[in-house]
Design an enzyme around this catalytic site. Structure first.
Site, PDB file in Angstrom:
ATOM      1  N   SER A  13       0.394  -1.107   0.203  1.00 40.34           N
ATOM      2  CA  SER A  13       0.173  -0.145   0.126  1.00 40.34           C
ATOM      3  C   SER A  13       0.836   0.868  -0.223  1.00 40.34           C
ATOM      4  CB  SER A  13      -0.816  -0.015   1.161  1.00 40.34           C
ATOM      5  OG  SER A  13      -0.444  -0.106   2.773  1.00 40.34           O
ATOM      6  N   ARG A  91      13.192  -8.144   4.433  1.00 38.99           N
ATOM      7  CA  ARG A  91      14.483  -8.848   4.611  1.00 38.99           C
ATOM      8  C   ARG A  91      15.783  -7.968   5.190  1.00 38.99           C
ATOM      9  NH1 ARG A  91      13.733 -13.815   5.653  1.00 38.99           N
ATOM     10  NH2 ARG A  91      16.002 -13.821   5.194  1.00 38.99           N
ATOM     11  N   ILE A  92      16.717  -8.289   5.862  1.00 40.39           N
ATOM     12  CA  ILE A  92      17.452  -7.571   6.359  1.00 40.39           C
ATOM     13  C   ILE A  92      18.683  -7.562   5.399  1.00 40.39           C
ATOM     14  CG2 ILE A  92      19.344  -7.070   8.438  1.00 40.39           C
ATOM     15  CD1 ILE A  92      16.618  -8.435  10.469  1.00 40.39           C
ATOM     16  N   HIS A 109       9.329   3.089   8.697  1.00 42.98           N
ATOM     17  CA  HIS A 109       9.425   1.770   9.635  1.00 42.98           C
ATOM     18  C   HIS A 109       8.296   2.136  10.580  1.00 42.98           C
ATOM     19  CE1 HIS A 109      10.593  -0.614  12.746  1.00 42.98           C
ATOM     20  NE2 HIS A 109      10.965   0.448  13.261  1.00 42.98           N
TER      21      HIS A 109
HETATM   22  N1  NHR Z   1      18.891  -3.509   6.162  1.00 45.88           N
HETATM   23  C1  NHR Z   1      19.684  -2.545   7.257  1.00 45.88           C
HETATM   24  N2  NHR Z   1      20.763  -3.157   7.077  1.00 45.88           N
HETATM   25  N3  NHR Z   1      18.941  -1.856   7.235  1.00 45.88           N
HETATM   26  C2  NHR Z   1      17.841  -1.254   7.685  1.00 45.88           C
HETATM   27  O1  NHR Z   1      17.793   0.029   8.171  1.00 45.88           O
HETATM   28  C3  NHR Z   1      17.001  -1.752   6.862  1.00 45.88           C
HETATM   29  C4  NHR Z   1      17.242  -2.729   6.874  1.00 45.88           C
HETATM   30  C5  NHR Z   1      16.551  -4.108   6.387  1.00 45.88           C
HETATM   31  C6  NHR Z   1      14.894  -4.244   6.035  1.00 45.88           C
HETATM   32  C7  NHR Z   1      12.915  -2.365   6.779  1.00 45.88           C
HETATM   33  C8  NHR Z   1      12.861  -2.871   8.563  1.00 45.88           C
HETATM   34  C9  NHR Z   1      11.471  -1.922   9.487  1.00 45.88           C
HETATM   35  O2  NHR Z   1      11.276  -1.070   8.453  1.00 45.88           O
HETATM   36  C10 NHR Z   1      14.584  -2.705   6.712  1.00 45.88           C
HETATM   37  C11 NHR Z   1      15.762  -2.057   7.134  1.00 45.88           C
HETATM   38  C12 NHR Z   1      13.035  -6.743   8.404  1.00 45.88           C
HETATM   39  C13 NHR Z   1      13.721  -6.986   9.364  1.00 45.88           C
HETATM   40  C14 NHR Z   1      13.131  -8.826  10.381  1.00 45.88           C
HETATM   41  O3  NHR Z   1      13.883  -8.295  11.175  1.00 45.88           O
HETATM   42  C15 NHR Z   1      13.663  -6.032  10.151  1.00 45.88           C
HETATM   43  C16 NHR Z   1      13.133  -4.567  10.010  1.00 45.88           C
HETATM   44  C17 NHR Z   1      12.503  -4.294   8.613  1.00 45.88           C
HETATM   45  C18 NHR Z   1      12.475  -5.343   8.416  1.00 45.88           C
HETATM   46  N4  NHR Z   1      13.408  -9.419   8.910  1.00 45.88           N
HETATM   47  C19 NHR Z   1      13.190 -10.506   8.895  1.00 45.88           C
HETATM   48  C20 NHR Z   1      15.141 -11.187   8.699  1.00 45.88           C
HETATM   49  O4  NHR Z   1      15.755 -12.542   8.517  1.00 45.88           O
HETATM   50  C21 NHR Z   1      12.286 -11.173   8.346  1.00 45.88           C
HETATM   51  C22 NHR Z   1      11.877 -11.549   8.848  1.00 45.88           C
HETATM   52  C23 NHR Z   1       9.957 -11.634   7.587  1.00 45.88           C
HETATM   53  O5  NHR Z   1      10.535 -12.294   6.859  1.00 45.88           O
HETATM   54  O6  NHR Z   1       8.663 -11.417   7.797  1.00 45.88           O
HETATM   55  O7  NHR Z   1      15.379 -11.240   7.666  1.00 45.88           O
HETATM   56  O8  NHR Z   1      11.039  -2.229   9.845  1.00 45.88           O
HETATM   57  C1  GAR Z   2       3.639  -0.352   7.042  1.00 45.09           C
HETATM   58  O1  GAR Z   2       2.955  -0.574   8.088  1.00 45.09           O
HETATM   59  C2  GAR Z   2       4.945  -0.723   6.986  1.00 45.09           C
HETATM   60  O2  GAR Z   2       5.607   0.741   7.583  1.00 45.09           O
HETATM   61  C3  GAR Z   2       5.517  -1.334   7.100  1.00 45.09           C
HETATM   62  O3  GAR Z   2       4.771  -2.478   6.869  1.00 45.09           O
HETATM   63  C4  GAR Z   2       4.033  -1.700   6.292  1.00 45.09           C
HETATM   64  C5  GAR Z   2       3.837  -2.145   4.821  1.00 45.09           C
HETATM   65  O4  GAR Z   2       2.858  -2.081   4.123  1.00 45.09           O
HETATM   66  N1  GAR Z   2       7.226  -2.099   7.459  1.00 45.09           N
HETATM   67  C6  GAR Z   2       7.613  -2.607   7.640  1.00 45.09           C
HETATM   68  O5  GAR Z   2       7.506  -3.706   8.770  1.00 45.09           O
HETATM   69  C7  GAR Z   2       9.464  -3.458   7.712  1.00 45.09           C
HETATM   70  N2  GAR Z   2      10.108  -4.660   8.516  1.00 45.09           N
HETATM   71  P1  GAR Z   2       2.461  -2.155   2.364  1.00 45.09           P
HETATM   72  O6  GAR Z   2       3.152  -2.968   2.482  1.00 45.09           O
HETATM   73  O7  GAR Z   2       0.870  -2.401   2.582  1.00 45.09           O
HETATM   74  O8  GAR Z   2       2.884  -0.615   2.588  1.00 45.09           O
END
Ligand code: NHR
Ligand code: GAR
Length: 210
Positions: A13, A91-92, A109
């Site tokens: 979205s 994905r991180i 975030h």
């Molecule tokens: N990568 C880096 N290096 N730095 C950031 O600031 C990042 C990033 C990758 C993604 C989005 C982030 C969020 O907004 C983001 C920021 C995924 C996870 C996570 O734990 C955490 C934070 C964010 C995105 N992912 C798991 C993993 O093992 C998988 C979780 C799943 O598949 O549902 O990668 O919150």
């Molecule tokens: C949003 O709330 C975004 O901030 C959050 O997931 C939702 C995605 O919605 N992001 C994370 O949690 C990243 N880890 P969308 O797919 O409808 O945009």
């Protein structure tokens, strides 16, 4: 014209809001591609329906995060991006990937960073008794959810809130601040000084929603 590549993992979205606002406000930018790590991501259909190229790089097909990130970077680079936008991308990313796109990759975030980096932000904000919640647009750095802050939106946490009701309230504001922040980037309206991102014309980078 700047090229924007948007990465998603699900519904998309925020991606939709950016695609629609880019068109309606006639930004000097095009959405060059929408890329997902999951073939099932709902947002891919929306992008295709708008004639935007889509691609899937399935993280499960790779043995290591480095191998996945290398292929993802190769596919993204094929679209010559000026900006990479993480929009619910789950994905991180490895340090090498982040360095390659440093200064030209944004994330949204769903918390008021630096509170609640990581996952399950809304549940954690409710459990902590927060009266204010929100979302943060930030530049992506190797340190997860710790990059320079471009914009924040704040909303109240209500007494009877659940994860579902709070996330919906925050998401509505995400759809306002994320397109706005991306527009600032493509207009070259942002400056970065140490950790502080400033709007050149002093436009407010804070939104208070309801
Ligand atoms: N990568 C880096 N290096 N730095 C950031 O600031 C990042 C990033 C990758 C993604 C989005 C982030 C969020 O907004 C983001 C920021 C995924 C996870 C996570 O734990 C955490 C934070 C964010 C995105 N992912 C798991 C993993 O093992 C998988 C979780 C799943 O598949 O549902 O990668 O919150
Ligand atoms: C949003 O709330 C975004 O901030 C959050 O997931 C939702 C995605 O919605 N992001 C994370 O949690 C990243 N880890 P969308 O797919 O409808 O945009």
């Amino acid at each position: 014209m700047k090229n924007i590549v948007i990465l998603i993992s699900g519904r998309g979205s925020n991606m939709e809001a950016i695609v629609d606002t880019c068109a309606s406000e006639q930004w000097p930018a095009r959405i060059a591609a929408v890329i997902s790590n999951k073939a099932s991501a709902g947002g891919l259909q929306f992008a295709a329906s708008r004639g935007i190229p889509t691609a899937v790089v399935d993280h499960k097909a790779f043995d290591t995060r480095e191998a996945f990130d290398a292929e993802l970077a190769r596919v993204i680079d094929g679209y010559q991006p000026d900006l990479v936008v993480l929009a619910g991308f789950m994905r991180i990313l490895t340090e090498g990937f982040v360095r390659h796109f440093e200064g030209r990759m944004l994330n949204i975030h769903p918390s008021l960073l630096p509170a609640f980096p990581g996952l399950h932000t809304h549940q954690r904000a409710i459990e902590a008794g927060c009266k204010l919640a929100g979302a943060t647009v930030h530049f992506v750095t190797p340190d997860l959810d710790h990059g320079p802050i471009v914009a924040q939106a704040a909303v109240p946490v209500l007494a009877n809130d659940t994860e579902t009701s709070l996330s919906a309230r925050v998401l509505k504001q995400e759809h306002v601040i994320y397109p706005r922040a991306v527009r600032w980037f493509v207009e070259d309206a942002l400056t970065l000084d140490q950790n502080r991102v400033m709007h050149k014309q002093g436009t407010t980078q804070l939104l208070i929603g309801d």
